[in-house]
Design an enzyme around this catalytic site. Sequence first.
Site, PDB file in Angstrom:
ATOM      1  N   ASP A  42     -11.483  11.932 -45.050  1.00 18.01           N
ATOM      2  CA  ASP A  42     -11.046  10.845 -45.934  1.00 18.01           C
ATOM      3  C   ASP A  42     -11.361  11.199 -47.372  1.00 18.01           C
ATOM      4  OD1 ASP A  42     -10.264   7.969 -46.542  1.00 18.01           O
ATOM      5  OD2 ASP A  42     -12.297   8.090 -47.383  1.00 18.01           O
ATOM      6  N   TYR A  47     -12.309  10.016 -56.412  1.00 13.47           N
ATOM      7  CA  TYR A  47     -13.463  10.875 -56.173  1.00 13.47           C
ATOM      8  C   TYR A  47     -13.385  12.118 -57.062  1.00 13.47           C
ATOM      9  CZ  TYR A  47     -13.762   8.012 -51.922  1.00 13.47           C
ATOM     10  OH  TYR A  47     -13.822   6.970 -51.030  1.00 13.47           O
ATOM     11  N   LYS A  71      -5.998   7.454 -50.794  1.00 10.87           N
ATOM     12  CA  LYS A  71      -5.922   6.068 -51.238  1.00 10.87           C
ATOM     13  C   LYS A  71      -5.022   5.927 -52.463  1.00 10.87           C
ATOM     14  CE  LYS A  71     -10.574   5.498 -49.453  1.00 10.87           C
ATOM     15  NZ  LYS A  71     -10.993   6.925 -49.374  1.00 10.87           N
ATOM     16  N   GLY A 220     -19.975   4.888 -45.430  1.00 12.87           N
ATOM     17  CA  GLY A 220     -21.305   4.531 -45.926  1.00 12.87           C
ATOM     18  C   GLY A 220     -22.280   4.084 -44.867  1.00 12.87           C
ATOM     19  N   ALA A 228     -30.548   7.699 -44.665  1.00 13.14           N
ATOM     20  CA  ALA A 228     -30.249   9.107 -44.386  1.00 13.14           C
ATOM     21  C   ALA A 228     -31.485   9.981 -44.305  1.00 13.14           C
ATOM     22  CB  ALA A 228     -29.317   9.666 -45.461  1.00 13.14           C
ATOM     23  N   PRO A 230     -36.283   9.771 -44.336  1.00 12.13           N
ATOM     24  CA  PRO A 230     -37.446   8.879 -44.263  1.00 12.13           C
ATOM     25  C   PRO A 230     -37.523   7.954 -45.476  1.00 12.13           C
ATOM     26  CG  PRO A 230     -38.065  11.089 -43.580  1.00 12.13           C
ATOM     27  CD  PRO A 230     -36.643  11.178 -44.086  1.00 12.13           C
TER      28      PRO A 230
END
Length: 315
Positions: A42, A47, A71, A220, A228, A230
């Site tokens: 995607d 971007y 998009k 997301g 993603a 600790p």
Amino acid sequence: MVDLPRLGMGTAALGNLYRAISDEQAEAAVAAALAGGIRYFDTAPHYGFGLAEERLGRALGGRSDVIVSTKVGRLLKPVEKPTLERHGFVDARPFEPVFDYSADAVLRSLDDSLARLRRDRIDILFAHDIGQLTHGDRHEERLREFIDEGYPAMRRLRDDGRVDAIGIGVNEVAVCLDLIERIDLDLILLAGRYTLLDRSAADRLLPACVARGVKVVIGGPYNSGILARPIAEGACFDYAPASDAVLSRARGLQATCDRFDVSLPAAALQFPLRHPGVASVIPGMASAAEVADTLARFAAPVSDALWPAVAEIPA
């Protein structure tokens, strides 16, 4: 309708989101994804203002065995002397994204994307960032432009076979609930609203999508990175530093995962796919190493007992 794989790759990072990466690193990330069996990618003009599409197109090399979504909703206007960082993208292409959901803009945006992606057609076309959260006081104006002009143009593209499926790509639930009552969508790409930390899509939107046969792609899944790795001070949630309340909930999730010997990122990646309305999850990946981590998390065994324990932690 497109048959989506369960795991895909989001490409905002290929557009230098938050940090610049090299062309070589971007190409290596896509190559690693392909080698690992990922076949859905995607992207969007936004971007890196064309950079992610360019890099993805170059790395895919016109392969026909992949699914690509991009998009519409923004046109890229040339700018002189752009600043190093704009809209979160660092050292991106010298363009400024301008919102435009008109029919003409949809067609122009798609043609520009096809050129950057080096493809003759796109599998999935999403209208990008419709909603109050993005447009504020201009939301109703933008929404009307999309419903009256942009959406009919997208339908014609689907009916003419130039794309296989159409939908919206957003990060808020309210506009999804509004639009599925008013227009015919094949898919919704929803970022950050059905995760371990934010399950706001669960009560109404996901059941409504199941009832209408609208497939949901979850972007997301790590909520801007907090899930993603600790949990640490300074972690980001929804593109901003996480509040104390969010950090507390995240630490509770991590402690629960630790009890079941499951990594928090693996649980975060696999969680959305447990819902019957979710067809695919598309975490962002910026390097071959991140692709390897993603594949390992996706394949990691997770005890069924974890999920009811996680559900007890408020989202």
